[in-house]
Design a protein around this motif. Structure first.
Motif, PDB file in Angstrom:
ATOM      1  N   GLU A  95      48.111  80.226  44.752  1.00 54.31           N
ATOM      2  CA  GLU A  95      48.449  80.938  43.759  1.00 54.31           C
ATOM      3  C   GLU A  95      49.720  80.746  42.993  1.00 54.31           C
ATOM      4  O   GLU A  95      49.159  80.981  40.947  1.00 54.31           O
ATOM      5  CB  GLU A  95      49.159  82.446  44.491  1.00 54.31           C
ATOM      6  CG  GLU A  95      49.279  83.741  44.076  1.00 54.31           C
ATOM      7  CD  GLU A  95      49.915  84.495  44.754  1.00 54.31           C
ATOM      8  OE1 GLU A  95      48.909  84.990  44.917  1.00 54.31           O
ATOM      9  OE2 GLU A  95      51.026  84.667  45.153  1.00 54.31           O
ATOM     10  N   GLY A 107      54.425  91.162  46.514  1.00 48.03           N
ATOM     11  CA  GLY A 107      55.852  90.438  46.121  1.00 48.03           C
ATOM     12  C   GLY A 107      56.800  90.553  46.747  1.00 48.03           C
ATOM     13  O   GLY A 107      58.327  90.759  46.612  1.00 48.03           O
ATOM     14  N   SER A 108      56.464  90.844  47.964  1.00 47.26           N
ATOM     15  CA  SER A 108      57.658  90.977  49.219  1.00 47.26           C
ATOM     16  C   SER A 108      57.863  89.552  49.457  1.00 47.26           C
ATOM     17  O   SER A 108      59.769  89.577  49.740  1.00 47.26           O
ATOM     18  CB  SER A 108      57.505  91.292  50.862  1.00 47.26           C
ATOM     19  OG  SER A 108      56.225  90.306  51.462  1.00 47.26           O
ATOM     20  N   GLY A 109      57.654  88.667  48.787  1.00 45.85           N
ATOM     21  CA  GLY A 109      59.033  86.916  49.149  1.00 45.85           C
ATOM     22  C   GLY A 109      58.772  86.112  50.102  1.00 45.85           C
ATOM     23  O   GLY A 109      58.425  85.111  50.682  1.00 45.85           O
ATOM     24  N   LYS A 110      56.844  86.609  50.296  1.00 46.73           N
ATOM     25  CA  LYS A 110      56.098  85.734  51.367  1.00 46.73           C
ATOM     26  C   LYS A 110      56.179  84.115  51.068  1.00 46.73           C
ATOM     27  O   LYS A 110      56.243  83.017  51.888  1.00 46.73           O
ATOM     28  CB  LYS A 110      54.574  86.359  51.099  1.00 46.73           C
ATOM     29  CG  LYS A 110      54.382  87.918  51.584  1.00 46.73           C
ATOM     30  CD  LYS A 110      52.844  87.604  51.949  1.00 46.73           C
ATOM     31  CE  LYS A 110      52.463  87.962  50.493  1.00 46.73           C
ATOM     32  NZ  LYS A 110      51.819  88.891  49.583  1.00 46.73           N
ATOM     33  N   THR A 111      56.264  83.998  49.569  1.00 48.38           N
ATOM     34  CA  THR A 111      56.080  82.463  49.100  1.00 48.38           C
ATOM     35  C   THR A 111      56.920  82.073  49.467  1.00 48.38           C
ATOM     36  O   THR A 111      57.194  80.748  49.800  1.00 48.38           O
ATOM     37  CB  THR A 111      55.236  82.856  47.602  1.00 48.38           C
ATOM     38  OG1 THR A 111      53.958  83.149  47.407  1.00 48.38           O
ATOM     39  CG2 THR A 111      54.820  80.925  47.076  1.00 48.38           C
ATOM     40  N   THR A 112      58.243  82.910  48.818  1.00 50.96           N
ATOM     41  CA  THR A 112      59.527  82.122  48.395  1.00 50.96           C
ATOM     42  C   THR A 112      59.564  81.952  50.350  1.00 50.96           C
ATOM     43  O   THR A 112      60.447  81.189  50.414  1.00 50.96           O
ATOM     44  CB  THR A 112      60.398  83.184  48.735  1.00 50.96           C
ATOM     45  OG1 THR A 112      59.770  83.597  47.232  1.00 50.96           O
ATOM     46  CG2 THR A 112      61.549  82.545  47.453  1.00 50.96           C
TER      47      THR A 112
HETATM   48  N1  LIG Z   1      64.263  89.576  49.129  1.00 52.46           N
HETATM   49  C1  LIG Z   1      63.927  89.125  48.522  1.00 52.46           C
HETATM   50  N2  LIG Z   1      65.328  89.882  47.451  1.00 52.46           N
HETATM   51  C2  LIG Z   1      65.199  89.689  46.054  1.00 52.46           C
HETATM   52  N3  LIG Z   1      64.249  89.505  45.312  1.00 52.46           N
HETATM   53  C3  LIG Z   1      63.204  88.243  46.012  1.00 52.46           C
HETATM   54  C4  LIG Z   1      63.381  88.033  47.361  1.00 52.46           C
HETATM   55  N4  LIG Z   1      62.277  87.479  48.368  1.00 52.46           N
HETATM   56  C5  LIG Z   1      61.870  86.709  46.822  1.00 52.46           C
HETATM   57  N5  LIG Z   1      62.187  87.536  46.022  1.00 52.46           N
HETATM   58  C6  LIG Z   1      61.919  86.827  44.252  1.00 52.46           C
HETATM   59  O1  LIG Z   1      60.823  88.133  44.242  1.00 52.46           O
HETATM   60  C7  LIG Z   1      59.585  86.657  43.536  1.00 52.46           C
HETATM   61  C8  LIG Z   1      58.500  87.381  44.217  1.00 52.46           C
HETATM   62  O2  LIG Z   1      58.396  86.767  45.289  1.00 52.46           O
HETATM   63  P1  LIG Z   1      57.593  85.577  46.451  1.00 52.46           P
HETATM   64  O3  LIG Z   1      56.268  85.448  44.830  1.00 52.46           O
HETATM   65  O4  LIG Z   1      57.834  85.216  46.974  1.00 52.46           O
HETATM   66  O5  LIG Z   1      56.825  86.901  46.727  1.00 52.46           O
HETATM   67  P2  LIG Z   1      55.261  87.637  47.488  1.00 52.46           P
HETATM   68  O6  LIG Z   1      55.161  88.085  48.517  1.00 52.46           O
HETATM   69  O7  LIG Z   1      54.467  85.469  47.845  1.00 52.46           O
HETATM   70  O8  LIG Z   1      54.084  87.372  46.452  1.00 52.46           O
HETATM   71  P3  LIG Z   1      52.478  87.620  46.232  1.00 52.46           P
HETATM   72  O9  LIG Z   1      52.184  89.069  47.253  1.00 52.46           O
HETATM   73  O10 LIG Z   1      52.116  87.885  44.881  1.00 52.46           O
HETATM   74  O11 LIG Z   1      52.177  86.907  46.852  1.00 52.46           O
HETATM   75  C9  LIG Z   1      60.798  85.743  43.352  1.00 52.46           C
HETATM   76  O12 LIG Z   1      60.567  86.099  41.797  1.00 52.46           O
HETATM   77  C10 LIG Z   1      61.148  85.962  44.244  1.00 52.46           C
HETATM   78  O13 LIG Z   1      62.832  84.674  44.138  1.00 52.46           O
END
Ligand SMILES: Nc1ncnc2c1ncn2[C@@H]1O[C@H](COP(=O)(O)OP(=O)(O)OP(=O)(O)O)[C@@H](O)[C@H]1O
Length: 664
Positions: free
Chosen positions: A446, A419-424
């Motif tokens: 995913e 959930g750290s924002g990897k996909t983003t």
């Molecule tokens: N730096 C940030 N600060 C706050 N929110 C963020 C940040 N980066 C991403 N997000 C938000 O957090 C949510 C999760 O982001 P994302 O899906 O990119 O994470 P992930 O690391 O890919 O998750 P996972 O571990 O489930 O694969 C999204 O709603 C995104 O908009």
């Protein structure tokens, strides 16, 4: 014309004026898109395993043709056969090698085109047609290619308004126009031969795309020019839009008996080359960016093809890859260099183009070569350090400082806490490159493609489109012209199917960057930990091999192992054995610990960099409305290069990236 700001590249593609995309020759295309006021945007997608394209091998194709009693002979990229679609011809048996074999079946995909009737389709369509023929059903109606509809009409309209360049008001206007495009030495006779016109109102050259059967106008390319100092910046627009523009410029001038051709990356190069050498020459519709397989049948007649695509390293790399599709045995490549610039420049400088062509290197691959054969390549790399370093990110200058650029053939592993924002982040990182012409394929297992495309479009527009829906069409139109493709997989998939789809995409769309989010979706359901580790190693190895074999960059998202939440992630935190980090050329970690520098801050850590060893961290600032992670502009130098991946993100903004070190 959309207002996309000029970029550094001497030639760039702007969105088409209007148009449709039919994905000719691409059985997986999205279907027709209508005129400029459309609301739907679709990028091309690739199929899931149960989708419409079971892979077919050339052996199977041959067996099928034999079993059906269809004569054929082996071409370079295609099998040639008499066409079922030409009345009566399918019944006859022309002698092998006859030019009357007008049906071309792509050896890699099984897709076919009949150059006599322009009927085309997939391998499955072909088999269905054969069966229908056995049942006596006429074949005439199958997918005619020349229904260029709206784009054709728009093209015709522009074409009618354009004038031959030599029929302008006076000689002075002609000379000024020629000078603007850097073609003062190109004669009126050459322009006439190739049918080039000039659209006075838009001050653009107009290159026609005639149907291969020499009848209708299928589309055109408009070329604008801006002088910047000594260099001319060209701006292209096509009708139909680039994804459906398949014009091999110069094709109607090729004679049946021509056995040699020079392929160039630009229409102006073809004009110069023809005028200087008299040799048959064709230019690729989208320069060095791709060689669509739909064009291969039209190149089958040539026993020798010389690729002279441009003057930079990217063109050279592209030429090597295109030669693979064309069959390297018949290809030679002009190596870019100061004494071998692109054809138009060589012509303008009064160089001997025939001599340059004679010096072209055979593309045939030999597995054992001496340094003597390598030395020119080594010299090329040493003298083009910037280009060798790869494509630079426009949005992440700090990443350029560490990684130097994005290079073909590498494997990047990307990890970060859940959930750290990897996909983003990876979405923006890939979008940035794609916007600079890196042909990109996404495997998002995913989140579904609609959600991913929504994130990307928001990042592309750098705004919250929910609240500005009136701007949707404008941004979606621009977005649609990016060289971006999606695999339609969702959820768990076998690595074999994924790799097969990637290979297909490389062949079809000259993909040079594949993003996989994330590896865990290829892991199957094995319960035993040992098995899981072995499976992961196998998958990482498969992606590594794919990247190397296809000269394609793979960015692979891998979840980290469960670790102490208080600790920073390290290279060793990547789930699985050490294989992933060993095989990777680059390891990127999204660190999300809330450090003293600010609440909720993220850092990007480059913890492995095989290219030149620079590792380090830099902060990212997340903007929620646009879902973007730009590097903060405020403050002093932000980048910190560190000795190894234990180097924690800086507690304060470090000064000037001192302490840089190289890592083996
Ligand atoms: N730096 C940030 N600060 C706050 N929110 C963020 C940040 N980066 C991403 N997000 C938000 O957090 C949510 C999760 O982001 P994302 O899906 O990119 O994470 P992930 O690391 O890919 O998750 P996972 O571990 O489930 O694969 C999204 O709603 C995104 O908009």
């Amino acid at each position: 014309m959309m207002g996309v700001p000029p970029c550094r590249a001497p030639l760039r593609l702007l969105p088409a004026l209007a148009g449709w995309a039919r994905g000719r020759g691409a059985p997986l295309s999205t279907g027709a898109l209508t005129g400029p006021s459309r609301r739907h945007y679709k990028k091309e997608t690739l199929p899931a395993s149960e989708g419409p394209i079971p892979p077919v091998t050339v052996t199977e194709i041959r067996q099928y043709l034999r079993a059906q009693g269809i004569p054929f002979h082996d071409g370079y990229s295609c099998l040639h056969a008499p066409s079922l679609f030409v009345e009566g011809l399918g019944e006859q048996k022309p002698p092998a090698g006859s030019a009357r074999y007008s049906l071309f079946i792509d050896k890699t995909t099984g897709s076919f085109v009949c150059t006599a009737t322009l009927a085309e389709g997939t391998w499955q369509d072909f088999q269905a047609s054969v069966e229908l023929k056995h049942k006596g059903v006429p074949q005439a109606g199958l997918q005619q290619l020349d229904g260029a509809d709206q784009a054709g009409e728009d093209a015709r309209h522009i074409w009618d308004r354009a004038l031959p360049l030599w029929e302008l008001l006076d000689e002075e206007e002609t000379q000024t126009a020629k000078a603007m495009f850097g073609i003062s030495k190109v004669s009126d006779a050459t322009l006439k031969r190739f049918g080039v016109r000039y659209l006075r109102t838009a001050r653009t050259l107009v290159f026609p795309w005639f149907s291969p059967r020499g009848t209708g106008l299928k589309g055109l390319k408009l070329l604008g020019a801006e002088c910047q100092g000594d260099t001319v910046l060209y701006v292209e627009n096509t009708l139909p839009r680039p994804s459906a523009y398949y014009n091999l410029f110069g094709l109607p001038l090729i004679g049946r008996r021509d056995t040699e051709v020079v392929l160039t990356g630009r229409e102006l190069d073809t004009l110069a080359l023809y005028q200087a050498t008299g040799l048959p020459s064709l230019s690729l519709p989208r320069g060095a960016t791709c060689l669509p397989p739909a064009l291969l049948p039209y190149l089958e007649q040539f026993k020798r093809i010389t690729l002279w695509l441009g003057e930079d390293l990217r063109s050279w790399e592209a030429a090597k890859l295109f030669a693979r599709k064309l069959n390297p045995k018949r290809c030679s490549l002009v190596r870019p260099g100061d004494q071998q610039p692109r054809p138009l420049e060589a012509f303008t400088r009064g160089m001997n183009l025939s001599k340059i062509l004679r010096s072209a290197l055979p593309a045939g691959h030999k597995s054992i070569i001496s340094f003597r054969q390598l030395r020119d390549e080594v010299f090329g790399e040493l003298s083009n350090v910037e280009q060798v370093a790869g494509v630079k990110w426009a949005r992440f200058p700090e990443l350029n400082k560490l990684l130097k650029g994005h290079r073909k053939g590498e494997l990047t592993v990307f990890t970060g806490p859940t959930g750290s924002g990897k996909t983003t982040f990876i979405s923006e990182y890939a979008l940035d490159l794609c916007m600079q012409g890196v042909n990109t394929l996404w495997g998002s297992f995913e989140i579904n493609n609609v959600r991913l495309a929504k994130i990307m479009l928001t990042q592309f527009a750098v705004r919250r489109l929910e609240e500005q829906l009136d701007q949707f069409d404008e941004w979606a139109d621009k977005f649609e012209d990016l060289p971006l493709y999606f695999m339609t997989f969702h959820g768990h998939q076998s690595i074999k199917t994924v790799i097969e789809t990637m290979m297909h995409a490389v062949y079809m769309y000259d993909i040079s960057h594949v993003v996989i989010d994330n590896l865990q979706f290829m892991m199957g359901q094995e319960q035993l930990t040992v098995d899981r580790l072995a499976v992961q190693d196998y998958i990482v190895g498969a992606f590594r091999k794919f990247a190397t074999d296809n000269s394609c960059h793979v960015s692979l998202v891998i979840h980290p192992r469960k670790e102490d939440e208080e600790r920073e992630l390290q290279t060793a935190s990547i789930f699985g054995s050490a294989k992933a980090s060993q095989e990777a050329d680059n390891v990127l970690i999204l660190q999300d610990r809330k450090l003293v520098t600010g609440p909720g801050k993220r850092y990007l850590q480059v913890s492995k960099n095989r290219f030149d060893g620079d590792v380090g961290v830099f902060p990212l600032e997340f903007s929620k409305p646009s879902l973007t992670f730009s590097t903060p502009v405020k403050g002093k130098a932000r980048l910190k290069k560190v000795k190894d991946d234990n180097g924690a993100p800086p507690k304060q903004a470090p000064a000037g990236g001192s302490g840089a070190s190289k890592k083996q």
